[in-house]
Design a protein around this motif. Structure first.
Motif, PDB file in Angstrom:
ATOM      1  N   ALA A 189      31.917 -38.933 -87.250  1.00 33.03           N
ATOM      2  CA  ALA A 189      32.917 -38.110 -86.564  1.00 33.03           C
ATOM      3  C   ALA A 189      33.565 -37.245 -87.565  1.00 33.03           C
ATOM      4  O   ALA A 189      34.289 -36.245 -87.034  1.00 33.03           O
ATOM      5  CB  ALA A 189      34.001 -39.006 -86.105  1.00 33.03           C
ATOM      6  N   GLY A 190      33.820 -37.386 -88.864  1.00 26.27           N
ATOM      7  CA  GLY A 190      34.783 -36.686 -89.659  1.00 26.27           C
ATOM      8  C   GLY A 190      33.699 -35.461 -90.318  1.00 26.27           C
ATOM      9  O   GLY A 190      34.430 -34.625 -90.991  1.00 26.27           O
ATOM     10  N   PHE A 191      32.472 -35.594 -90.279  1.00 27.92           N
ATOM     11  CA  PHE A 191      31.747 -34.623 -91.191  1.00 27.92           C
ATOM     12  C   PHE A 191      31.303 -33.445 -90.253  1.00 27.92           C
ATOM     13  O   PHE A 191      31.461 -32.392 -90.787  1.00 27.92           O
ATOM     14  CB  PHE A 191      30.336 -35.461 -91.464  1.00 27.92           C
ATOM     15  CG  PHE A 191      29.366 -34.550 -92.406  1.00 27.92           C
ATOM     16  CD1 PHE A 191      29.818 -34.290 -93.733  1.00 27.92           C
ATOM     17  CD2 PHE A 191      28.364 -33.836 -91.976  1.00 27.92           C
ATOM     18  CE1 PHE A 191      28.832 -33.623 -94.656  1.00 27.92           C
ATOM     19  CE2 PHE A 191      27.495 -33.031 -92.757  1.00 27.92           C
ATOM     20  CZ  PHE A 191      27.880 -33.046 -94.264  1.00 27.92           C
ATOM     21  N   TYR A 192      30.921 -33.882 -88.973  1.00 24.41           N
ATOM     22  CA  TYR A 192      30.589 -32.511 -88.088  1.00 24.41           C
ATOM     23  C   TYR A 192      31.628 -31.880 -87.661  1.00 24.41           C
ATOM     24  O   TYR A 192      32.620 -32.348 -87.238  1.00 24.41           O
ATOM     25  CB  TYR A 192      29.577 -33.118 -86.980  1.00 24.41           C
ATOM     26  CG  TYR A 192      28.362 -33.767 -87.724  1.00 24.41           C
ATOM     27  CD1 TYR A 192      27.489 -32.764 -88.424  1.00 24.41           C
ATOM     28  CD2 TYR A 192      28.254 -34.989 -87.616  1.00 24.41           C
ATOM     29  CE1 TYR A 192      26.253 -33.310 -88.951  1.00 24.41           C
ATOM     30  CE2 TYR A 192      26.762 -35.556 -88.253  1.00 24.41           C
ATOM     31  CZ  TYR A 192      25.990 -34.877 -88.854  1.00 24.41           C
ATOM     32  OH  TYR A 192      24.799 -35.288 -89.420  1.00 24.41           O
ATOM     33  N   ALA A 193      31.550 -30.466 -87.659  1.00 23.18           N
ATOM     34  CA  ALA A 193      32.576 -29.537 -86.937  1.00 23.18           C
ATOM     35  C   ALA A 193      32.857 -30.120 -85.213  1.00 23.18           C
ATOM     36  O   ALA A 193      31.837 -30.289 -84.601  1.00 23.18           O
ATOM     37  CB  ALA A 193      32.300 -28.191 -87.219  1.00 23.18           C
TER      38      ALA A 193
ATOM     39  N   ASP B 102      28.116 -27.105 -95.987  1.00 25.83           N
ATOM     40  CA  ASP B 102      28.390 -26.353 -94.582  1.00 25.83           C
ATOM     41  C   ASP B 102      27.151 -26.239 -94.088  1.00 25.83           C
ATOM     42  O   ASP B 102      27.019 -26.347 -92.757  1.00 25.83           O
ATOM     43  CB  ASP B 102      29.079 -25.286 -94.886  1.00 25.83           C
ATOM     44  CG  ASP B 102      30.603 -25.599 -95.318  1.00 25.83           C
ATOM     45  OD1 ASP B 102      30.984 -26.816 -94.953  1.00 25.83           O
ATOM     46  OD2 ASP B 102      31.297 -24.648 -95.759  1.00 25.83           O
ATOM     47  N   LEU B 103      25.881 -26.057 -94.820  1.00 28.20           N
ATOM     48  CA  LEU B 103      24.687 -25.908 -94.012  1.00 28.20           C
ATOM     49  C   LEU B 103      24.298 -26.946 -93.354  1.00 28.20           C
ATOM     50  O   LEU B 103      23.347 -26.822 -92.517  1.00 28.20           O
ATOM     51  CB  LEU B 103      23.496 -25.318 -95.161  1.00 28.20           C
ATOM     52  CG  LEU B 103      23.924 -23.911 -95.855  1.00 28.20           C
ATOM     53  CD1 LEU B 103      22.777 -23.659 -97.136  1.00 28.20           C
ATOM     54  CD2 LEU B 103      23.789 -22.807 -94.914  1.00 28.20           C
ATOM     55  N   PHE B 104      24.407 -28.086 -93.888  1.00 35.47           N
ATOM     56  CA  PHE B 104      24.058 -29.445 -93.315  1.00 35.47           C
ATOM     57  C   PHE B 104      24.683 -29.461 -91.996  1.00 35.47           C
ATOM     58  O   PHE B 104      24.023 -30.064 -91.046  1.00 35.47           O
ATOM     59  CB  PHE B 104      24.536 -30.830 -94.150  1.00 35.47           C
ATOM     60  CG  PHE B 104      23.827 -30.588 -95.398  1.00 35.47           C
ATOM     61  CD1 PHE B 104      22.850 -29.769 -95.823  1.00 35.47           C
ATOM     62  CD2 PHE B 104      24.625 -31.407 -96.598  1.00 35.47           C
ATOM     63  CE1 PHE B 104      22.173 -29.782 -97.206  1.00 35.47           C
ATOM     64  CE2 PHE B 104      24.000 -31.462 -97.738  1.00 35.47           C
ATOM     65  CZ  PHE B 104      23.037 -30.707 -98.078  1.00 35.47           C
ATOM     66  N   ARG B 105      25.874 -29.027 -91.726  1.00 35.50           N
ATOM     67  CA  ARG B 105      26.592 -29.084 -90.552  1.00 35.50           C
ATOM     68  C   ARG B 105      26.082 -27.878 -89.686  1.00 35.50           C
ATOM     69  O   ARG B 105      26.006 -28.213 -88.289  1.00 35.50           O
ATOM     70  CB  ARG B 105      28.217 -28.766 -90.990  1.00 35.50           C
ATOM     71  CG  ARG B 105      28.971 -29.952 -91.701  1.00 35.50           C
ATOM     72  CD  ARG B 105      30.340 -29.411 -91.901  1.00 35.50           C
ATOM     73  NE  ARG B 105      31.128 -30.574 -92.553  1.00 35.50           N
ATOM     74  CZ  ARG B 105      31.629 -30.537 -93.647  1.00 35.50           C
ATOM     75  NH1 ARG B 105      31.445 -29.533 -94.472  1.00 35.50           N
ATOM     76  NH2 ARG B 105      32.306 -31.788 -94.211  1.00 35.50           N
ATOM     77  N   LEU B 106      25.797 -26.715 -90.251  1.00 33.63           N
ATOM     78  CA  LEU B 106      25.474 -25.642 -89.526  1.00 33.63           C
ATOM     79  C   LEU B 106      23.797 -26.061 -88.690  1.00 33.63           C
ATOM     80  O   LEU B 106      23.711 -25.622 -87.519  1.00 33.63           O
ATOM     81  CB  LEU B 106      25.130 -24.402 -90.292  1.00 33.63           C
ATOM     82  CG  LEU B 106      24.409 -23.246 -89.479  1.00 33.63           C
ATOM     83  CD1 LEU B 106      25.291 -22.540 -88.639  1.00 33.63           C
ATOM     84  CD2 LEU B 106      24.179 -22.166 -90.644  1.00 33.63           C
ATOM     85  N   ALA B 107      23.139 -26.842 -89.271  1.00 40.72           N
ATOM     86  CA  ALA B 107      21.843 -27.395 -88.705  1.00 40.72           C
ATOM     87  C   ALA B 107      22.137 -27.966 -87.567  1.00 40.72           C
ATOM     88  O   ALA B 107      21.153 -27.983 -86.778  1.00 40.72           O
ATOM     89  CB  ALA B 107      21.071 -28.050 -89.807  1.00 40.72           C
TER      90      ALA B 107
END
Length: 330
Positions: free
Chosen positions: A189-193, A293-298
């Motif tokens: 819950a805290g990692f992803y935008a 941030d790329l891990f989130r972008l994926a």
């Protein structure tokens, strides 16, 4: 050797580990897990080794199934522990007596011989990971089992998975770890935008050469993930109500590109290179996005929004080091 078989597949599925290193100068892409947060969490909670004793990345036990938009059914011919993380695919298991039960995500789950598991289309996110205790034991190429989104007729082992394929795994006799990693701020819950994803980037010379008003326009622009985005690159459209695309930049000589390189297309719109990127490129570049941030972008779906913000390389290095240290042997 025990195996799981792909019974149904209506999406893209790949085997991924950290990828293959030290071969980009030969024109060979690194590949590897697109969302390393979900990938590492799945393997860590099973006790799979993801780093060596020297804290180097290890591909020995962590090869996992990377599934885009769910819609896959797997049958197991032996019992094993699995963990499903990433996009919320609402997984469930069908046992030998045909009973159904939900599988909790982000924690170990015991699958019995004869069971089948199903991953539905996610309610949020794009990529789900299915890790198995001991790792998938498919053939390696250059020290990695990672596959590419691009089919390879000469080397089918690198091509996307297909219905009917069997994926061997080695049943590990090791017990599950007694305690599961406390991720503190790195919880799902805290990692992803939850709204707009801010992509922090380390600027290249083209950025520094741009006039201040153009930099400000770029930073005020909201970009929308395009439906053509994939493991090779994320493409964007500009939100009509904000900012401007970057003005036309001169083409450059081809040079090496990295995971996260921001290329500027002739349209002025950005392209962010991902894990299956080419190794050389000739488009002008503005910078390189932080790996975290790329891990989130994926995990962003078409229509979701991003903004870019410049940052220092020291911040990128310290945050990535802190991220990996949470998964390293203590």
């Amino acid at each position: 050797m025990a195996s799981m078989s792909i019974i149904e597949l209506n999406s893209l599925a790949l085997i991924q580990d950290f990828g293959r290193f030290r071969h980009q100068h030969q024109g060979i892409s690194v590949n590897g897990a697109a969302d390393e947060f979900a990938f590492l969490k799945a393997n860590h909670c099973l006790g799979n080794h993801v780093f060596t004793t020297r804290n180097d990345k290890s591909n020995e036990q962590n090869a996992s199934l990377e599934v885009f938009y769910g819609q896959i059914k797997l049958a197991f011919d032996d019992s094993c522990y699995i963990a499903i993380t990433g996009a919320d695919c609402q997984p469930y298991v069908t046992s030998k007596n045909k009973s159904h039960s939900d599988i909790p995500m982000w924690q170990p789950y015991l699958v019995e011989a004869g069971d089948s598991i199903v991953l539905n289309r996610p309610s949020t996110g794009v990529i789900s990971y299915v890790a198995v205790k001991g790792g998938i034991r498919s053939p390696q190429f250059l020290g990695s089992r990672a596959q590419s989104v691009v089919a390879n007729q000469q080397m089918p082992v690198l091509s996307p998975l297909v219905k009917g394929q069997e994926l061997p795994f080695s049943r590990s006799s090791d017990d599950l770890p007694e305690t599961i990693l406390d991720l503190t701020k790195y919880t799902p819950a805290g990692f992803y935008a939850s709204d707009v994803l801010y992509l922090r980037f380390m600027p290249h010379q083209h950025w520094f050469d741009a006039p201040n008003h153009q930099q400000e326009d770029w930073l005020n622009t909201t970009f929308i993930v395009d439906s053509n985005s994939n493991r090779m690159a994320y493409q964007f459209e500009k939100e009509l109500t904000t900012g401007h695309a970057f003005s036309k930049l001169s083409q450059t000589l081809s040079s090496a590109v990295n995971f996260g390189t921001i290329q500027i297309l002739p349209s002025g719109l950005p392209l962010v290179l991902m894990k299956d990127r080419q190794t050389m490129g000739g488009y002008p570049t503005l910078g390189n996005v932080f790996q975290i941030d790329l891990f989130r972008l994926a995990q962003l779906t078409p229509g979701q929004k991003v903004k870019f913000i410049p940052a220092e390389i020291e911040q990128a290095q310290s945050q990535l080091n802190a991220f990996y240290q949470r998964f390293m042997p203590q």
